[in-house]
Enzyme design. Structure first.
Site, short mmCIF file in Angstrom:
data_model
loop_
_atom_site.label_atom_id
_atom_site.label_comp_id
_atom_site.label_asym_id
_atom_site.label_seq_id
_atom_site.Cartn_x
_atom_site.Cartn_y
_atom_site.Cartn_z
N ALA A 27 0.90 -1.41 0.09
CA ALA A 27 0.00 0.13 -0.11
C ALA A 27 0.80 1.21 0.06
O ALA A 27 2.14 1.00 0.71
CB ALA A 27 -0.86 -0.01 1.15
N GLY A 57 0.29 -5.10 0.71
CA GLY A 57 -0.42 -5.20 -0.51
C GLY A 57 -0.14 -5.94 -1.59
O GLY A 57 -0.94 -6.49 -2.34
N GLU A 97 -0.42 -9.41 -1.15
CA GLU A 97 -1.85 -9.68 -1.09
C GLU A 97 -2.64 -9.80 -2.56
O GLU A 97 -3.39 -10.50 -2.81
CB GLU A 97 -2.45 -8.70 -0.31
CG GLU A 97 -2.02 -9.21 1.37
CD GLU A 97 -2.67 -8.00 2.02
OE1 GLU A 97 -2.29 -6.84 2.03
OE2 GLU A 97 -3.57 -8.34 3.01
N GLU A 126 3.96 -5.58 7.11
CA GLU A 126 3.00 -4.78 7.82
C GLU A 126 3.32 -4.76 9.16
O GLU A 126 3.20 -3.58 10.11
CB GLU A 126 1.54 -5.20 7.66
CG GLU A 126 1.01 -4.89 6.20
CD GLU A 126 1.28 -6.11 5.40
OE1 GLU A 126 2.08 -6.96 5.53
OE2 GLU A 126 0.53 -6.10 4.35
N1 COA Z 1 4.40 3.29 0.01
C1 COA Z 1 4.77 4.33 -0.56
N2 COA Z 1 6.05 4.75 -1.09
C2 COA Z 1 7.01 3.64 -1.31
C3 COA Z 1 6.72 2.43 -0.87
C4 COA Z 1 5.42 2.26 -0.21
N3 COA Z 1 4.79 0.89 0.05
N4 COA Z 1 7.51 1.44 -1.26
C5 COA Z 1 8.62 2.43 -1.79
N5 COA Z 1 8.06 3.59 -1.81
C6 COA Z 1 8.86 4.73 -2.25
C7 COA Z 1 10.05 5.38 -1.52
O1 COA Z 1 9.34 6.16 -0.37
C8 COA Z 1 10.71 6.06 -2.64
O2 COA Z 1 10.38 7.15 -2.99
P1 COA Z 1 11.22 8.55 -3.14
O3 COA Z 1 12.13 8.22 -4.17
O4 COA Z 1 10.18 9.53 -3.41
O5 COA Z 1 11.64 8.67 -1.68
C9 COA Z 1 10.55 5.13 -3.77
O6 COA Z 1 9.52 4.11 -3.65
C10 COA Z 1 11.92 3.90 -3.81
O7 COA Z 1 11.86 3.11 -2.64
P2 COA Z 1 13.42 3.03 -1.71
O8 COA Z 1 12.66 2.80 -0.27
O9 COA Z 1 13.99 4.28 -1.84
O10 COA Z 1 13.94 1.79 -2.39
P3 COA Z 1 14.94 0.80 -1.58
O11 COA Z 1 15.45 -0.15 -2.60
O12 COA Z 1 15.94 1.57 -0.90
O13 COA Z 1 13.94 -0.02 -0.72
C11 COA Z 1 12.02 -1.54 -0.25
C12 COA Z 1 12.92 -0.85 -1.13
C13 COA Z 1 10.96 -2.06 -0.85
C14 COA Z 1 12.91 -2.33 0.93
C15 COA Z 1 11.57 -0.21 0.55
O14 COA Z 1 11.10 0.66 -0.39
C16 COA Z 1 10.41 -0.29 1.66
O15 COA Z 1 10.45 -0.97 2.51
N6 COA Z 1 9.03 -0.32 1.19
C17 COA Z 1 7.76 -0.45 2.10
C18 COA Z 1 7.48 -1.75 2.12
C19 COA Z 1 6.20 -1.91 2.98
O16 COA Z 1 6.18 -1.82 4.06
N7 COA Z 1 5.06 -2.34 2.29
C20 COA Z 1 4.05 -2.62 3.31
C21 COA Z 1 3.09 -1.50 3.23
S1 COA Z 1 1.77 -1.73 4.34
#
Ligand code: COA
Length: 260
Positions: free
Chosen positions: A67, A111, A114, A134
């Site tokens: 999400a 998500g 999911e 989450e």
């Molecule tokens: N929601 C909103 N933005 C997200 C996102 C999410 N779930 N996942 C990634 N992004 C965005 C980041 O904020 C970043 O945006 P920015 O460039 O404007 O700062 C961009 O996508 C790239 O992500 P980044 O975190 O820089 O890449 P990374 O390779 O360092 O890390 C992940 C990748 C997947 C490990 C990390 O993005 C992450 O943990 N995301 C969230 C995953 C999560 O918790 N999902 C469940 C949500 S309920």
């Protein structure tokens, strides 16, 4: 970005591909994206030419990283409830009447996982990372993760993913049954298209009935499910597709199914 661009749609023969197109945000599911997916599926369900749908993510890094967390801040519980229940994307995918394939091309988290779980078949690139993180946000999955995940991989493996929030690699996902096939990243799109095209040659009537019967297995006791299967089997006898399939077999020719 306008709504219509957050999800790209491509139709090739009997196969439609929906590509979630926010690669800069790792294809995180914001409200606009969810709505666009619901709308696209609604149209594809009514398009008789389309018999199979592939869902994938744009770019090389991510299927869907969950999400859109930036939308969580300041949202009231009531707003959140509405977001999740009004035209739920997960329900739209789960209830879609034709076969669905998730082509998991990278991060498949929260998500995103999911969404893949709501599809019928999951094919992953060898670069994919899957998980339900989450818990790290003080949350639990809200798109079916606590329900579809244990049904698919068993309670122990589901608890492990849900409690730890750990990401697992594609080979581990294959081992625990979270994905059905793993292919080199460069081959993913072609393999998903090949599988979808093969399914797209089958009887759309029978595909729909199979989907209905298999999904019934998740909610009915065995004896009830077996009765439903027999009813659907008999119903298939009413189709032109069944007559075509049997005639083609008996006359040693290729069947040409029309979905009637
Ligand atoms: N929601 C909103 N933005 C997200 C996102 C999410 N779930 N996942 C990634 N992004 C965005 C980041 O904020 C970043 O945006 P920015 O460039 O404007 O700062 C961009 O996508 C790239 O992500 P980044 O975190 O820089 O890449 P990374 O390779 O360092 O890390 C992940 C990748 C997947 C490990 C990390 O993005 C992450 O943990 N995301 C969230 C995953 C999560 O918790 N999902 C469940 C949500 S309920």
């Amino acid at each position: 970005m306008a709504d219509e661009q957050v999800v790209l749609e491509q139709i090739d023969g009997h196969v439609a591909t929906l590509t979630i197109n926010r690669p800069d945000k790792l294809n995180a599911l914001n409200i606009a994206t969810r709505s666009a997916i619901v709308r696209a599926l609604d149209e594809l369900a009514r398009n008789d030419e389309v018999r199979v749908v592939i869902i994938t993510g744009a770019g090389e890094k991510s299927f869907v990283a969950g999400a859109d967390i930036s939308e969580f801040e300041g949202r009231s519980p009531i707003d959140q409830f509405r977001v999740m229940t009004d035209a739920s994307m997960f329900q739209a995918v789960g209830d879609f009447p034709k076969p669905t394939i998730a082509a998991i091309n990278g991060f498949c988290l929260g998500g995103g996982c999911e969404l893949a779980l709501a599809c019928d078949i999951r094919i992953a690139s060898d670069k994919a990372k899957l998980g339900q993180p989450e818990i790290n946000l003080g949350l639990l999955p809200g798109g079916g993760g606590t329900q579809r995940l244990p049904r698919l991989i068993g309670m122990g493996a589901a608890f492990k993913l849900l409690y730890t929030g750990d990401f697992i690699r594609a080979d581990e996902a294959l081992r625990i049954g979270l994905v059905d096939e793993v292919v080199p990243a460069a081959d993913l799109a072609a393999r998903a298209a090949e599988l979808a095209a093969a399914i797209g040659q089958k009887s759309p009537v029978a595909l729909g009935l199979i989907k209905q019967a298999v999904k019934a297995s998740a909610r009915t006791p065995l004896d009830e499910g077996l009765r439903e299967e027999v009813t659907l089997f008999a119903l298939a006898f009413a189709s032109e597709d069944m007559k075509e399939g049997v005639d083609a077999f008996l006359n040693k020719r290729q069947a040409n199914f029309t979905g009637r």
